[in-house]
Scaffold this active site. Structure first.
Site, mmCIF file in Angstrom:
data_model
loop_
_atom_site.group_PDB
_atom_site.id
_atom_site.type_symbol
_atom_site.label_atom_id
_atom_site.label_comp_id
_atom_site.label_asym_id
_atom_site.label_seq_id
_atom_site.Cartn_x
_atom_site.Cartn_y
_atom_site.Cartn_z
ATOM 1 N N ILE A 96 0.862 -1.186 0.000
ATOM 2 C CA ILE A 96 0.000 0.000 0.000
ATOM 3 C C ILE A 96 0.898 1.236 0.000
ATOM 4 O O ILE A 96 1.787 1.363 0.839
ATOM 5 C CB ILE A 96 -0.900 0.024 1.247
ATOM 6 C CG1 ILE A 96 -1.740 -1.244 1.328
ATOM 7 C CG2 ILE A 96 -1.778 1.270 1.248
ATOM 8 C CD1 ILE A 96 -2.451 -1.428 2.659
ATOM 9 N N CYS A 97 0.648 2.133 -0.945
ATOM 10 C CA CYS A 97 1.367 3.414 -0.956
ATOM 11 C C CYS A 97 0.338 4.541 -0.978
ATOM 12 O O CYS A 97 -0.851 4.309 -0.744
ATOM 13 C CB CYS A 97 2.347 3.485 -2.126
ATOM 14 S SG CYS A 97 1.583 3.485 -3.745
ATOM 15 N N LYS A 98 0.775 5.735 -1.285
ATOM 16 C CA LYS A 98 -0.128 6.886 -1.254
ATOM 17 C C LYS A 98 -1.162 6.852 -2.380
ATOM 18 O O LYS A 98 -2.353 6.995 -2.141
ATOM 19 C CB LYS A 98 0.706 8.166 -1.346
ATOM 20 C CG LYS A 98 0.151 9.333 -0.614
ATOM 21 C CD LYS A 98 1.102 10.511 -0.714
ATOM 22 C CE LYS A 98 1.303 11.112 0.647
ATOM 23 N NZ LYS A 98 2.180 12.265 0.640
ATOM 24 N N GLY A 100 -0.749 4.515 -5.318
ATOM 25 C CA GLY A 100 -0.643 3.309 -6.138
ATOM 26 C C GLY A 100 0.521 3.324 -7.108
ATOM 27 O O GLY A 100 0.700 2.391 -7.874
ATOM 28 N N MET A 125 -3.708 4.465 -0.805
ATOM 29 C CA MET A 125 -4.557 5.005 0.262
ATOM 30 C C MET A 125 -5.546 6.045 -0.271
ATOM 31 O O MET A 125 -6.605 6.239 0.317
ATOM 32 C CB MET A 125 -3.699 5.619 1.377
ATOM 33 C CG MET A 125 -3.056 4.586 2.275
ATOM 34 S SD MET A 125 -4.218 3.435 3.047
ATOM 35 C CE MET A 125 -5.074 4.506 4.188
#
Length: 138
Positions: A96-98, A100, A125
C-alpha cells in the site's frame, strides 16, 4: 475490409502512432512487478489468507491514517528492513502506498528478494479513503 486498408494506406502516420502507443502501454504493463488488487480484494486477502498489508508510506502519513492491521516500512527503508518480512515470505503481501504508483517499485524489490505472492493495492490510500473505508488514526 477494403475501407480499413484504404484508411491505413492513406493515414499511415496515424496508424503508426496508434501502434507505438499500444506498444508502450503493453511494455509499461509488463514492467509492473505485481498484479494489482482493489481495496476490497486486499481486505479479503488479509482476512482470508492472512496477507500482510505492507504500508510503504512515510511514518507521518501512516500515523495520519492507516489500514487496520497494516505494517509500516517506508519505501526508503525497505531494503534495510527486509529481515522484518522474512516470516511473511510464504504468505500474500499487499503493498500500500499513497496513490498506487510507488508500490510497483516496492514490488520489484520484493520480487528480487524472491517473494512470490506480492500484490499492489490499486489507487493506494487515496483509493481506500475515496471509498470511505475504515482507517486507524494515531
Amino acid at each position: 475490409m477494403e475501407r480499413y486498408l484504404e484508411f491505413t494506406i492513406n493515414h499511415w502516420e496515424m496508424v503508426l502512432a496508434l501502434l507505438l502507443t499500444l506498444s508502450v502501454l503493453l511494455i509499461t504493463e509488463r514492467r509492473k512487478a505485481a498484479p494489482s488488487v482493489s481495496p476490497q480484494q486486499a481486505t479479503v486477502l488479509a482476512n482470508g489468507e492472512d496477507a500482510l498489508l505492507l504500508d510503504i508510506r512515510t511514518p507521518a502519513d501512516f500515523k495520519a491514517g492507516r489500514v487496520i492491521g497494516s505494517k509500516n516500512i517506508p519505501f526508503a527503508d525497505l531494503t534495510k528492513r527486509m529481515s522484518e518480512l522474512e516470516k511473511h515470505k510464504d504468505k500474500p503481501i499487499v503493498i500500500i502506498c499513497k496513490t498506487g504508483q510507488t508500490s510497483s517499485s516496492a514490488a520489484n524489490v520484493l520480487k528480487k528478494a524472491e517473494y512470490t505472492n506480492v500484490h499492489r493495492m490499486a489507487g493506494g490510500m487515496a483509493e481506500w479513503t475515496g471509498q470511505n473505508l475504515p482507517l486507524v488514526r494515531k
